[in-house]
Design an enzyme around this catalytic site. Structure first.
Site, PDB file in Angstrom:
ATOM      1  N   VAL A   1      -5.144  -0.660   6.480  1.00 23.99           N
ATOM      2  CA  VAL A   1      -5.076   0.063   5.203  1.00 23.99           C
ATOM      3  C   VAL A   1      -3.993   1.154   5.237  1.00 23.99           C
ATOM      4  O   VAL A   1      -3.213   1.279   4.291  1.00 23.99           O
ATOM      5  CB  VAL A   1      -6.456   0.655   4.831  1.00 23.99           C
ATOM      6  CG1 VAL A   1      -6.382   1.433   3.520  1.00 23.99           C
ATOM      7  CG2 VAL A   1      -7.496  -0.456   4.723  1.00 23.99           C
TER       8      VAL A   1
ATOM      9  N   CYS B   1       1.339  11.898   3.972  1.00 22.83           N
ATOM     10  CA  CYS B   1       0.385  12.753   4.664  1.00 22.83           C
ATOM     11  C   CYS B   1       0.234  12.235   6.078  1.00 22.83           C
ATOM     12  O   CYS B   1       0.911  11.295   6.471  1.00 22.83           O
ATOM     13  CB  CYS B   1      -0.943  12.821   3.921  1.00 22.83           C
ATOM     14  SG  CYS B   1      -1.960  11.386   4.165  1.00 22.83           S
TER      15      CYS B   1
ATOM     16  N   LEU C   1       1.445   1.980  -7.667  1.00 21.14           N
ATOM     17  CA  LEU C   1       0.472   1.149  -8.391  1.00 21.14           C
ATOM     18  C   LEU C   1      -0.163   1.923  -9.545  1.00 21.14           C
ATOM     19  O   LEU C   1      -0.436   1.362 -10.609  1.00 21.14           O
ATOM     20  CB  LEU C   1      -0.606   0.644  -7.433  1.00 21.14           C
ATOM     21  CG  LEU C   1      -0.093  -0.218  -6.267  1.00 21.14           C
ATOM     22  CD1 LEU C   1      -1.222  -0.526  -5.291  1.00 21.14           C
ATOM     23  CD2 LEU C   1       0.516  -1.517  -6.799  1.00 21.14           C
TER      24      LEU C   1
ATOM     25  N   ARG D   1       1.676   6.771   1.688  1.00 18.73           N
ATOM     26  CA  ARG D   1       0.811   6.854   0.512  1.00 18.73           C
ATOM     27  C   ARG D   1       1.551   6.991  -0.823  1.00 18.73           C
ATOM     28  O   ARG D   1       1.460   8.013  -1.511  1.00 18.73           O
ATOM     29  CB  ARG D   1      -0.204   7.986   0.688  1.00 18.73           C
ATOM     30  CG  ARG D   1      -0.999   7.824   1.967  1.00 18.73           C
ATOM     31  CD  ARG D   1      -2.055   8.865   2.141  1.00 18.73           C
ATOM     32  NE  ARG D   1      -3.271   8.548   1.406  1.00 18.73           N
ATOM     33  CZ  ARG D   1      -4.404   9.219   1.545  1.00 18.73           C
ATOM     34  NH1 ARG D   1      -4.456  10.233   2.380  1.00 18.73           N
ATOM     35  NH2 ARG D   1      -5.478   8.892   0.869  1.00 18.73           N
TER      36      ARG D   1
ATOM     37  N   ASP E   1     -11.989   4.829   6.767  1.00 21.22           N
ATOM     38  CA  ASP E   1     -12.512   6.186   7.002  1.00 21.22           C
ATOM     39  C   ASP E   1     -13.550   6.232   8.123  1.00 21.22           C
ATOM     40  O   ASP E   1     -14.011   7.317   8.484  1.00 21.22           O
ATOM     41  CB  ASP E   1     -13.110   6.754   5.703  1.00 21.22           C
ATOM     42  CG  ASP E   1     -12.024   7.146   4.711  1.00 21.22           C
ATOM     43  OD1 ASP E   1     -10.837   7.182   5.097  1.00 21.22           O
ATOM     44  OD2 ASP E   1     -12.362   7.419   3.537  1.00 21.22           O
TER      45      ASP E   1
ATOM     46  N   ASN F   1     -15.470  11.429  -1.952  1.00 22.09           N
ATOM     47  CA  ASN F   1     -14.565  10.511  -2.637  1.00 22.09           C
ATOM     48  C   ASN F   1     -15.100  10.051  -3.998  1.00 22.09           C
ATOM     49  O   ASN F   1     -14.387   9.410  -4.754  1.00 22.09           O
ATOM     50  CB  ASN F   1     -14.264   9.295  -1.750  1.00 22.09           C
ATOM     51  CG  ASN F   1     -13.343   9.660  -0.603  1.00 22.09           C
ATOM     52  OD1 ASN F   1     -12.827  10.774  -0.546  1.00 22.09           O
ATOM     53  ND2 ASN F   1     -13.151   8.733   0.320  1.00 22.09           N
TER      54      ASN F   1
HETATM   55  C1  UD1 Z   1      -9.019   6.703  -0.941  1.00 21.90           C
HETATM   56  C2  UD1 Z   1      -9.930   7.685  -0.236  1.00 21.90           C
HETATM   57  C3  UD1 Z   1      -9.641   7.718   1.255  1.00 21.90           C
HETATM   58  C4  UD1 Z   1      -9.687   6.305   1.832  1.00 21.90           C
HETATM   59  C5  UD1 Z   1      -8.821   5.348   1.028  1.00 21.90           C
HETATM   60  C6  UD1 Z   1      -8.948   3.916   1.477  1.00 21.90           C
HETATM   61  C7  UD1 Z   1     -10.339   9.343  -1.936  1.00 21.90           C
HETATM   62  C8  UD1 Z   1     -10.151  10.741  -2.417  1.00 21.90           C
HETATM   63  N1  UD1 Z   1      -9.711   8.997  -0.815  1.00 21.90           N
HETATM   64  O1  UD1 Z   1      -7.686   7.171  -0.805  1.00 21.90           O
HETATM   65  O2  UD1 Z   1     -10.621   8.543   1.895  1.00 21.90           O
HETATM   66  O3  UD1 Z   1      -9.238   6.351   3.169  1.00 21.90           O
HETATM   67  O4  UD1 Z   1      -9.180   5.406  -0.361  1.00 21.90           O
HETATM   68  O5  UD1 Z   1     -10.283   3.498   1.440  1.00 21.90           O
HETATM   69  O6  UD1 Z   1     -11.073   8.580  -2.536  1.00 21.90           O
HETATM   70  N2  UD1 Z   1      -1.003   2.367  -1.887  1.00 21.90           N
HETATM   71  C9  UD1 Z   1       0.219   1.949  -2.356  1.00 21.90           C
HETATM   72  N3  UD1 Z   1       0.577   2.266  -3.647  1.00 21.90           N
HETATM   73  C10 UD1 Z   1      -0.256   2.966  -4.469  1.00 21.90           C
HETATM   74  C11 UD1 Z   1      -1.510   3.382  -3.987  1.00 21.90           C
HETATM   75  C12 UD1 Z   1      -1.874   3.067  -2.698  1.00 21.90           C
HETATM   76  O7  UD1 Z   1       0.997   1.320  -1.626  1.00 21.90           O
HETATM   77  O8  UD1 Z   1       0.117   3.221  -5.620  1.00 21.90           O
HETATM   78  C13 UD1 Z   1      -1.392   2.055  -0.494  1.00 21.90           C
HETATM   79  C14 UD1 Z   1      -1.577   3.329   0.333  1.00 21.90           C
HETATM   80  O9  UD1 Z   1      -0.346   3.812   0.833  1.00 21.90           O
HETATM   81  C15 UD1 Z   1      -2.505   2.879   1.421  1.00 21.90           C
HETATM   82  C16 UD1 Z   1      -3.363   1.826   0.701  1.00 21.90           C
HETATM   83  O10 UD1 Z   1      -2.672   1.470  -0.476  1.00 21.90           O
HETATM   84  O11 UD1 Z   1      -1.790   2.264   2.463  1.00 21.90           O
HETATM   85  C17 UD1 Z   1      -4.749   2.328   0.338  1.00 21.90           C
HETATM   86  O12 UD1 Z   1      -4.635   3.472  -0.477  1.00 21.90           O
HETATM   87  P1  UD1 Z   1      -5.698   3.849  -1.596  1.00 21.90           P
HETATM   88  O13 UD1 Z   1      -6.779   2.830  -1.642  1.00 21.90           O
HETATM   89  O14 UD1 Z   1      -4.962   4.158  -2.844  1.00 21.90           O
HETATM   90  O15 UD1 Z   1      -6.307   5.184  -0.985  1.00 21.90           O
HETATM   91  P2  UD1 Z   1      -6.529   6.560  -1.721  1.00 21.90           P
HETATM   92  O16 UD1 Z   1      -7.053   6.340  -3.098  1.00 21.90           O
HETATM   93  O17 UD1 Z   1      -5.320   7.406  -1.554  1.00 21.90           O
END
Ligand code: UD1
Length: 429
Positions: free
Chosen positions: A329, A119, A128, A124, A307, A23
């Site tokens: 999360v 996914c 934001l 996801r 994770d 990550n």
């Molecule tokens: C990253 C990690 C993943 C980890 C996650 C949370 C990488 C490649 N992956 O994923 O292993 O499980 O952080 O620690 O680094 N969300 C929104 N809107 C957005 C973006 C996110 O609603 O624009 C929500 C997502 O749906 C989810 C939550 O926020 O429910 C957390 O997502 P996010 O922190 O963005 O995870 P990733 O960056 O996708």
């Protein structure tokens, strides 16, 4: 189809070397697109299918990229004019490739990326990320399954994230490094991988302060250069081996393990009865005779990492009492429990909370990984199950664990990776 076959019986003993963090390396690779001069050299890069996938995306964008797997080094030259589009064939295979959007926008003023779908673990969305780009002055459009961001000139802005999203923090940070003036992003993710990205970008010439706190401040600069950077250690791989040690009643040294990256996990392992100590060479985990139940709620860092949730559900099943596991999360991250049911796990799910009854053991069974961390969790369950466990869908495991079965073998586990086709031919012959 390949699968992993696990037999129980052995406590894990010895020491294990941890790779660079998946990550961390993925956004760092995307960040190399910002270097308009000089060569980027990324060391301690893990050999994972997700890394090969990101390399393909970066290459497609018109860079030269070379992965030396012997030395875990990736060299990137991104000085030519870049392409603007990350097509569906990449983004559909790995959602994390959307993190090229910020650097592309900063470097070229135009980024077009296939809309990532949901996914296995949740919807996801990327709202934001887009809100951040818009605040910096980009126009966002969505047509034919693609999201496009365009800006003649990005301008620094004050951005508040409704949720501390890891991906949004990284994408907006990388868009803002070349924006005119000051950007302040509030309620940002504080994960160690964010800090590693900021250190890397600052070496390239960016001016970022506050990474690791709730607010990041960025002064825009006009140009960034390629530099050398060693990727931070993978705290989730380290945590997975800590759980495997605890589950088997073993004694494992996580080489160069960083306590400060795994505090919430370590505190729960101790609560459940494991002994965790810091040594000069790393973190030692000694599993207890009997595990105690625990209550765990996943949260953004520095809370308990989502994770590590699947792996902890294995320990909870082995405990002497009922544990409570809340996932806050992701909205759909309990699928591994259904697979663990085949192995004798007992639980009840209500909304985002799983009540897991400690049944003190597992029975070997044939199971399928449902995501990356579920794959590791099922293999750990197999280490303590009566009989033989076969874990299928190793494509998930390969996204985030390098030579997982070999590392377990070295610790004394009875684990084989079996290629069914080869076995069938051998039997036929
Ligand atoms: C990253 C990690 C993943 C980890 C996650 C949370 C990488 C490649 N992956 O994923 O292993 O499980 O952080 O620690 O680094 N969300 C929104 N809107 C957005 C973006 C996110 O609603 O624009 C929500 C997502 O749906 C989810 C939550 O926020 O429910 C957390 O997502 P996010 O922190 O963005 O995870 P990733 O960056 O996708």
């Amino acid at each position: 189809m390949e699968y992993i076959e696990v037999r129980s019986g052995n406590k894990l003993l010895g020491q294990v070397k941890i790779e660079g963090a998946k990550n961390a390396v993925l956004p760092i690779l995307a960040g190399a697109l910002l270097a308009d001069h000089g060569e980027t050299v990324i060391t301690n890069a893990p050999i994972l299918s997700d890394v090969f996938m990101m390399n393909n995306v970066i290459k497609h964008l018109n860079t030269d990229i070379e992965f030396n797997e012997e030395t875990n080094t990736i060299k990137i030259n991104a000085t030519r004019e870049l392409k603007n589009e990350a097509p569906f064939e990449y983004v559909s295979k790995m959602r994390a490739s959307i993190v090229v959007m910020g650097p592309l926008l900063a470097r070229t003023g135009h980024a077009k990326v296939a809309m990532p779908g949901g996914c296995a673990i949740g919807k996801r969305p990327i709202d934001l990320h887009l809100k951040g780009f818009q605040a910096l002055g980009a126009t966002i459009t969505q047509t034919n399954g693609y999201i496009e961001a365009k800006a003649d000139k990005l301008k620094g802005a004050r951005i508040y994230l409704d949720f501390p999203s890891v991906g949004a923090t990284q994408n907006i940070m990388m868009a803002a490094v070349k924006a005119e003036g000051t950007t302040v992003i509030e309620n940002v993710a504080r994960e160690p991988e964010i800090v590693d990205l900021a250190i890397y970008l600052n070496k390239m010439g960016a001016q970022i302060v506050g990474a690791g706190t709730e607010s990041i401040r960025i002064e825009g600069v006009s140009s960034l250069k390629g530099i050398e950077h060693a990727v931070v250690q993978d705290r989730i791989e380290a945590g997975t081996f800590m759980v495997a040690a605890a589950a088997t009643g073993g004694n494992v040294l996580i080489q160069d393990g960083l306590m400060e990256h795994n505090r919430p996990l370590i505190s729960k392992l101790i609560e459940m009865g494991a002994t965790v100590t810091e040594e000069a060479a790393g973190i030692r985990v000694i599993g207890p005779k009997v595990l105690q139940p625990a209550d765990i709620t996943t949260l953004p860092h520095p809370g308990f990492p989502t994770d590590m949730q699947a792996q902890m559900s294995v320990l909870m099943t082995l405990a002497s009492g009922t544990s409570v596991l809340s996932e806050t999360v992701f909205e759909n991250r309990f699928q591994h429990l259904e697979e663990m049911k085949r192995m004798g796990a007992k639980f009840r799910v209500s909304g985002n909370v799983a009540y897991i009854d400690g049944v003190l053991g597992f029975q070997g069974a044939e199971v399928s990984a449902t995501d990356l961390r579920a794959a590791a969790a099922l293999i750990i369950a197999g280490l303590v199950a009566d009989g033989v466990t076969k874990v299928h869908h190793l494509e998930y495991l390969d996204r985030g664990y390098y030579n997982f079965h070999k590392k377990l073998q070295k610790l004394g586990a009875s684990v084989e990776r079996i290629n069914d086709e080869v076995k069938a031919t051998q039997t036929f012959n």
